[in-house]
Design a protein around this motif. Structure first.
Motif, PDB file in Angstrom:
ATOM      1  N   GLU A   1       1.043  -1.545   0.295  1.00  0.00           N
ATOM      2  CA  GLU A   1      -0.070   0.226  -0.061  1.00  0.00           C
ATOM      3  C   GLU A   1       0.967   1.537  -0.012  1.00  0.00           C
ATOM      4  O   GLU A   1       0.643   2.164  -0.716  1.00  0.00           O
ATOM      5  N   LEU A   2       1.661   1.555   1.014  1.00  0.00           N
ATOM      6  CA  LEU A   2       2.857   2.604   0.656  1.00  0.00           C
ATOM      7  C   LEU A   2       3.689   2.762  -0.172  1.00  0.00           C
ATOM      8  O   LEU A   2       3.139   3.793  -0.616  1.00  0.00           O
ATOM      9  N   THR A   3       3.846   1.916  -1.043  1.00  0.00           N
ATOM     10  CA  THR A   3       5.004   2.591  -2.401  1.00  0.00           C
ATOM     11  C   THR A   3       3.773   2.436  -3.648  1.00  0.00           C
ATOM     12  O   THR A   3       4.274   3.165  -4.369  1.00  0.00           O
ATOM     13  N   ARG A   4       2.503   1.765  -3.670  1.00  0.00           N
ATOM     14  CA  ARG A   4       1.945   2.143  -4.307  1.00  0.00           C
ATOM     15  C   ARG A   4       1.166   3.322  -4.225  1.00  0.00           C
ATOM     16  O   ARG A   4       0.888   3.359  -5.588  1.00  0.00           O
ATOM     17  N   ASP A   5       1.448   4.143  -4.015  1.00  0.00           N
ATOM     18  CA  ASP A   5       0.597   5.243  -3.370  1.00  0.00           C
ATOM     19  C   ASP A   5       1.996   6.338  -3.524  1.00  0.00           C
ATOM     20  O   ASP A   5       1.538   7.680  -3.675  1.00  0.00           O
ATOM     21  N   SER A   6       3.206   5.939  -4.202  1.00  0.00           N
ATOM     22  CA  SER A   6       3.867   6.788  -3.895  1.00  0.00           C
ATOM     23  C   SER A   6       4.564   6.872  -4.912  1.00  0.00           C
ATOM     24  O   SER A   6       4.179   7.083  -5.931  1.00  0.00           O
ATOM     25  N   THR A   7       5.442   8.018  -5.235  1.00  0.00           N
ATOM     26  CA  THR A   7       6.151   9.143  -6.332  1.00  0.00           C
ATOM     27  C   THR A   7       7.366   8.310  -6.467  1.00  0.00           C
ATOM     28  O   THR A   7       7.470   7.683  -8.024  1.00  0.00           O
ATOM     29  N   ILE A   8       8.226   8.033  -5.687  1.00  0.00           N
ATOM     30  CA  ILE A   8       9.474   7.764  -5.637  1.00  0.00           C
ATOM     31  C   ILE A   8       9.587   6.406  -4.292  1.00  0.00           C
ATOM     32  O   ILE A   8       8.792   6.779  -3.589  1.00  0.00           O
ATOM     33  N   SER A   9      10.506   5.200  -4.691  1.00  0.00           N
ATOM     34  CA  SER A   9       9.956   4.522  -3.798  1.00  0.00           C
ATOM     35  C   SER A   9      10.870   3.559  -4.088  1.00  0.00           C
ATOM     36  O   SER A   9      11.456   3.466  -5.024  1.00  0.00           O
ATOM     37  N   SER A  10      11.705   2.998  -2.962  1.00  0.00           N
ATOM     38  CA  SER A  10      12.938   1.844  -3.525  1.00  0.00           C
ATOM     39  C   SER A  10      13.014   0.845  -1.839  1.00  0.00           C
ATOM     40  O   SER A  10      11.668   0.926  -0.586  1.00  0.00           O
ATOM     41  N   ALA A  11      12.448  -0.330  -2.076  1.00  0.00           N
ATOM     42  CA  ALA A  11      11.663  -1.488  -0.427  1.00  0.00           C
ATOM     43  C   ALA A  11      13.017  -2.590  -0.966  1.00  0.00           C
ATOM     44  O   ALA A  11      12.752  -3.180  -2.068  1.00  0.00           O
TER      45      ALA A  11
END
Length: 181
Positions: A151-161
């Motif tokens: 959920e967190l990264t799906r709504d982000s502009t930039i993400s790294s996980a």
């Protein structure tokens, strides 16, 4: 019982607060402070009991995420998708390089620290060396290549996980940085 049924049977222990472990290393604290400037940060360490033993990398990650999913909902990560999408497997040096890229890229509005390449490299190296010192420096790291894994990264502009595993100590690390412009 076939292998898939065996894995499902063994994977009955979801993570709880007792599965988490606290890693108190100053170099890690410094890295996490830099990463927090790049976006919303989630960093959690786990020692799964029973340990995750699947040899296939996709099955290992699947089991980890299934066991982590309930606990993830109580963090900023939120809902973890059962079909988490494509991922890459990194070794320690590739992980170090990937984290360095995150630090240098910063968030949507760049990094606020203005770290030089040399200083950024040192921050990343020192943190990984403190948490995963020799002879426990060998890592398998899963990098999510799609933001749709949670959920967190799906709504982000930039993400790294990432999910990193140091098998000899059964130590797992979930690290996620997500920024919304």
């Amino acid at each position: 019982m076939n292998q898939d049924e065996s894995l499902k049977h063994d994977a009955v222990a979801p993570f709880t607060g007792a599965s988490q472990c606290f890693v108190d290393k100053q170099p890690l604290v410094e890295l996490l402070a830099v990463l927090a400037e790049c976006g919303e940060l989630v960093s959690s360490f786990f020692k799964p009991a029973p340990s995750i033993k699947a040899w296939d990398e996709r099955l290992r990650l699947t089991e980890f995420l299934e066991r982590f999913s309930n606990l993830a909902r109580s963090t900023a990560i939120g809902q973890v998708e059962r079909e988490f999408g494509p991922f890459s497997i990194l070794n320690r040096y590739e992980f170090e390089g990937s984290l360095l890229a995150v630090v240098l890229r910063g968030g949507c509005h760049q990094s606020t620290r203005g770290l030089s390449l040399v200083n950024a490299r040192k921050v990343v190296f020192d943190a990984l060396d403190a948490v995963f010192p020799a002879p426990f420096s060998e890592l398998v790291v899963y990098r999510f290549d799609s933001p749709d894994w949670c959920e967190l990264t799906r709504d982000s502009t930039i993400s790294s996980a990432y999910v990193a595993c140091q098998g000899a100590r059964n130590l797992w690390w979930v690290l996620c940085v997500a920024d919304v412009d």
